[in-house]
Design an enzyme around this catalytic site. Sequence first.
Site, PDB file in Angstrom:
ATOM      1  N   ASP A  13       0.808  -1.234   0.000  1.00  0.00           N
ATOM      2  CA  ASP A  13       0.000   0.000   0.000  1.00  0.00           C
ATOM      3  C   ASP A  13       0.833   1.271   0.000  1.00  0.00           C
ATOM      4  OD1 ASP A  13      -2.242  -1.642   0.106  1.00  0.00           O
ATOM      5  OD2 ASP A  13      -2.229  -1.676   2.294  1.00  0.00           O
ATOM      6  N   LYS A  16       1.877   2.021  -5.140  1.00  0.00           N
ATOM      7  CA  LYS A  16       2.427   1.430  -6.368  1.00  0.00           C
ATOM      8  C   LYS A  16       1.522   1.722  -7.561  1.00  0.00           C
ATOM      9  CE  LYS A  16       2.388  -2.574  -4.288  1.00  0.00           C
ATOM     10  NZ  LYS A  16       2.100  -2.177  -2.897  1.00  0.00           N
ATOM     11  N   GLY A  40      -4.539  -4.357  -3.794  1.00  0.00           N
ATOM     12  CA  GLY A  40      -5.505  -3.303  -4.127  1.00  0.00           C
ATOM     13  C   GLY A  40      -4.698  -2.101  -4.551  1.00  0.00           C
ATOM     14  N   HIS A  41      -4.589  -1.880  -5.855  1.00  0.00           N
ATOM     15  CA  HIS A  41      -3.759  -0.784  -6.384  1.00  0.00           C
ATOM     16  C   HIS A  41      -4.671   0.335  -6.882  1.00  0.00           C
ATOM     17  CE1 HIS A  41      -0.126  -3.656  -7.131  1.00  0.00           C
ATOM     18  NE2 HIS A  41      -0.552  -3.673  -5.892  1.00  0.00           N
ATOM     19  N   GLN A 228       1.977  -6.166  -3.067  1.00  0.00           N
ATOM     20  CA  GLN A 228       2.437  -6.229  -1.675  1.00  0.00           C
ATOM     21  C   GLN A 228       3.753  -5.448  -1.493  1.00  0.00           C
ATOM     22  OE1 GLN A 228       1.379  -9.673  -3.045  1.00  0.00           O
ATOM     23  NE2 GLN A 228      -0.546  -8.689  -2.649  1.00  0.00           N
TER      24      GLN A 228
HETATM   25  P1  GDP Z   1      -0.723   0.251  -3.578  1.00  0.00           P
HETATM   26  O1  GDP Z   1      -1.339  -1.012  -3.081  1.00  0.00           O
HETATM   27  O2  GDP Z   1       0.741   0.320  -3.294  1.00  0.00           O
HETATM   28  O3  GDP Z   1      -1.043   0.541  -5.017  1.00  0.00           O
HETATM   29  O4  GDP Z   1      -1.383   1.439  -2.713  1.00  0.00           O
HETATM   30  P2  GDP Z   1      -2.948   1.593  -2.361  1.00  0.00           P
HETATM   31  O5  GDP Z   1      -3.671   2.009  -3.566  1.00  0.00           O
HETATM   32  O6  GDP Z   1      -3.430   0.399  -1.624  1.00  0.00           O
HETATM   33  O7  GDP Z   1      -2.877   2.754  -1.277  1.00  0.00           O
HETATM   34  C1  GDP Z   1      -2.364   4.016  -1.567  1.00  0.00           C
HETATM   35  C2  GDP Z   1      -3.471   5.056  -1.310  1.00  0.00           C
HETATM   36  O8  GDP Z   1      -2.888   6.349  -1.242  1.00  0.00           O
HETATM   37  C3  GDP Z   1      -4.498   5.143  -2.411  1.00  0.00           C
HETATM   38  O9  GDP Z   1      -5.715   5.546  -1.851  1.00  0.00           O
HETATM   39  C4  GDP Z   1      -3.945   6.222  -3.341  1.00  0.00           C
HETATM   40  O10 GDP Z   1      -4.947   6.869  -4.108  1.00  0.00           O
HETATM   41  C5  GDP Z   1      -3.344   7.156  -2.328  1.00  0.00           C
HETATM   42  N1  GDP Z   1      -2.148   7.891  -2.771  1.00  0.00           N
HETATM   43  C6  GDP Z   1      -1.141   7.514  -3.603  1.00  0.00           C
HETATM   44  N2  GDP Z   1      -0.179   8.453  -3.641  1.00  0.00           N
HETATM   45  C7  GDP Z   1      -0.581   9.452  -2.829  1.00  0.00           C
HETATM   46  C8  GDP Z   1      -0.001  10.697  -2.424  1.00  0.00           C
HETATM   47  O11 GDP Z   1       1.104  11.072  -2.805  1.00  0.00           O
HETATM   48  N3  GDP Z   1      -0.716  11.463  -1.538  1.00  0.00           N
HETATM   49  C9  GDP Z   1      -1.925  11.065  -1.056  1.00  0.00           C
HETATM   50  N4  GDP Z   1      -2.542  11.873  -0.201  1.00  0.00           N
HETATM   51  N5  GDP Z   1      -2.500   9.917  -1.421  1.00  0.00           N
HETATM   52  C10 GDP Z   1      -1.830   9.109  -2.280  1.00  0.00           C
HETATM   53  P1  IMO Z   2      -0.929  -4.249  -2.191  1.00  0.00           P
HETATM   54  O1  IMO Z   2      -0.452  -4.860  -3.492  1.00  0.00           O
HETATM   55  C1  IMO Z   2      -1.001  -4.581   2.147  1.00  0.00           C
HETATM   56  C2  IMO Z   2      -1.139  -8.637   3.824  1.00  0.00           C
HETATM   57  C3  IMO Z   2      -2.386  -9.077   4.570  1.00  0.00           C
HETATM   58  C4  IMO Z   2      -1.769 -10.012   5.590  1.00  0.00           C
HETATM   59  C5  IMO Z   2      -0.680 -10.700   4.784  1.00  0.00           C
HETATM   60  C6  IMO Z   2      -1.078 -12.054   4.215  1.00  0.00           C
HETATM   61  O2  IMO Z   2      -2.214  -3.517  -2.308  1.00  0.00           O
HETATM   62  O3  IMO Z   2       0.170  -3.476  -1.546  1.00  0.00           O
HETATM   63  P2  IMO Z   2      -2.637 -12.764   2.162  1.00  0.00           P
HETATM   64  O4  IMO Z   2      -4.074 -12.476   1.888  1.00  0.00           O
HETATM   65  O5  IMO Z   2      -1.700 -12.257   1.126  1.00  0.00           O
HETATM   66  O6  IMO Z   2      -2.383 -14.201   2.505  1.00  0.00           O
HETATM   67  O7  IMO Z   2      -2.329 -11.936   3.533  1.00  0.00           O
HETATM   68  O8  IMO Z   2      -0.348  -9.815   3.729  1.00  0.00           O
HETATM   69  N1  IMO Z   2      -1.372  -8.144   2.442  1.00  0.00           N
HETATM   70  C7  IMO Z   2      -1.278  -6.859   2.092  1.00  0.00           C
HETATM   71  N2  IMO Z   2      -1.058  -5.750   2.821  1.00  0.00           N
HETATM   72  N3  IMO Z   2      -1.119  -4.483   0.812  1.00  0.00           N
HETATM   73  C8  IMO Z   2      -1.304  -5.588   0.050  1.00  0.00           C
HETATM   74  O9  IMO Z   2      -1.273  -5.550  -1.299  1.00  0.00           O
HETATM   75  C9  IMO Z   2      -1.443  -6.841   0.685  1.00  0.00           C
HETATM   76  N4  IMO Z   2      -1.661  -8.097   0.243  1.00  0.00           N
HETATM   77  C10 IMO Z   2      -1.600  -8.875   1.329  1.00  0.00           C
HETATM   78  O10 IMO Z   2      -3.026  -7.976   5.175  1.00  0.00           O
HETATM   79  O11 IMO Z   2      -1.142  -9.276   6.600  1.00  0.00           O
HETATM   80 MG    MG Z   3      -2.890  -1.628  -1.845  1.00  0.00          MG
END
Ligand code: GDP
Ligand code: IMO
Ligand code: MG
Length: 429
Positions: A13, A16, A40-41, A228
């Site tokens: 999270d 990415k 969840g990207h 991840q």
């Molecule tokens: P990922 O799994 O690495 O793709 O990240 P996620 O999408 O799960 O979580 C990142 C969250 O932060 C999302 O809600 C993005 O829209 C948000 N986000 C990404 N870059 C920025 C930033 O520079 N500032 C803020 N405020 N939000 C951001």
């Molecule tokens: P993105 O790609 C954050 C965490 C789960 C748990 C552990 C194992 O959005 O960054 P699993 O379901 O993979 O067997 O769970 O890994 N986890 C993540 N945490 N971002 C993710 O993906 C994750 N995918 C799995 O919360 O701790």
């Molecule tokens: Mg994510």
Amino acid sequence: MPVQIIVGAQWGDEGKGKIVDHLSENVDIVARYQGGANAGHTVVLPPKNGKPEKEFVLHLIPSGIFHKHVTCVIGNGVVLDPVALMTEIQQLKDAGIKITGRLRISHNAHLIMPYHKLLDAAREKGVEKIGTTGRGIGPAYNDKYMRTGIRVVDLLNREVLCKKLKRNIETSNEILSKLYHSQELDVDSIINEYQEFDRKFDEFITDTSEYLNNALKKKKVILAEGAQGALLDVDHGTYPYVTSSNPTSGGACTGLGIPPTSINSIVGIVKAYSTRVGNGPFPTELKNEIGDNLRKIGGEYGATTGRPRRCGWLDAVSLRYSVRVNGIQKVAITKLDVLDEFKEIKICTGFKVGGKKLNHYPTDTQTLDTVEPVYQTFKGWQAKTSDIRKYNKLPKEARLYVEAIGKMIETKIWVVSVGARRDQTLMVK
Ligand code: GDP
Ligand code: IMO
Ligand code: MG
């Protein structure tokens, strides 16, 4: 050499999705190499034709899909949930995104089956909870390495599919009923449901390793998108509180079937503070008002499960380790704007155990659970950064913070992100 790998440098999270979408403007192919619908990207698209900006959360489809010229690849290292994939394809189509001719799915990717999700849920009811996303990831990789998994290619042959599914469902039913006293599954309905998927997926199924290697010969530019993060890596993360694949850069070669010699750059995505979803050690976690503020301002709730993310200060010790195991050459720092209001900001620069300095990064849970973080404190900038479009226009204190991270992890800071939108991305000269 045209392959760039994007890895999460922390516990996932990091943003990415946002960075991959931003970089996709200049690439030909974006390929996911591991994980499944546990990811969840998030990608935020700018307003268009009078329509407001729109947020998409991608679980399986690579984050390059919003750029028309990009082909998206789901590699052999991914565990594919057909139900999640169909939903995602439909959502994108409904939003006017063309998928036909732009998505390729490896014939060697393993399929997530209904019993994987039931087994995941059942195991999580036990005492040693990992806090998984419940998407069946662990059980699906378990079958892969037990050599009992069912792959995309198996969908093409009804006889093979029936035989393998029958065997697996019967075994899973035994485990579910005897060990977990849980519901059992019906063999025939699953066979019918999965054969239906074959009809829908046929157009996408490809030998993606061959496709990518041919693209390399043609000098196409490929972005390998990790899911991840390094600290959730099954080999290098905080085992057993990890996912069941290799998000670290090495996973890109095995998960896509491309040679290590094709990789020319490895980029680490680093959130300006730390978060973690699920259980496991988290040395800089703030179980106080500061942590609550990070969660509130940063919107730190899981993009896949909606769970509140645990929040804390940036951990440069873990990051140095992450840079080492990934071979990260440059870094994108995201969510700097979330720190805008803080009077003081801290970075963990070292660990102590029993008052003594620790000279290595411990990956055993017992030690990591007991380390005491040593912090360096930075003055906050207390100014809005989300409207700034040039790195050198950031407040001095914000630049000092970013540059201190670069020094601590001995890595070039390449990009700084100050918001979820594409235009909120600053290149560091
Ligand atoms: P990922 O799994 O690495 O793709 O990240 P996620 O999408 O799960 O979580 C990142 C969250 O932060 C999302 O809600 C993005 O829209 C948000 N986000 C990404 N870059 C920025 C930033 O520079 N500032 C803020 N405020 N939000 C951001
Ligand atoms: P993105 O790609 C954050 C965490 C789960 C748990 C552990 C194992 O959005 O960054 P699993 O379901 O993979 O067997 O769970 O890994 N986890 C993540 N945490 N971002 C993710 O993906 C994750 N995918 C799995 O919360 O701790
Ligand atoms: Mg994510």
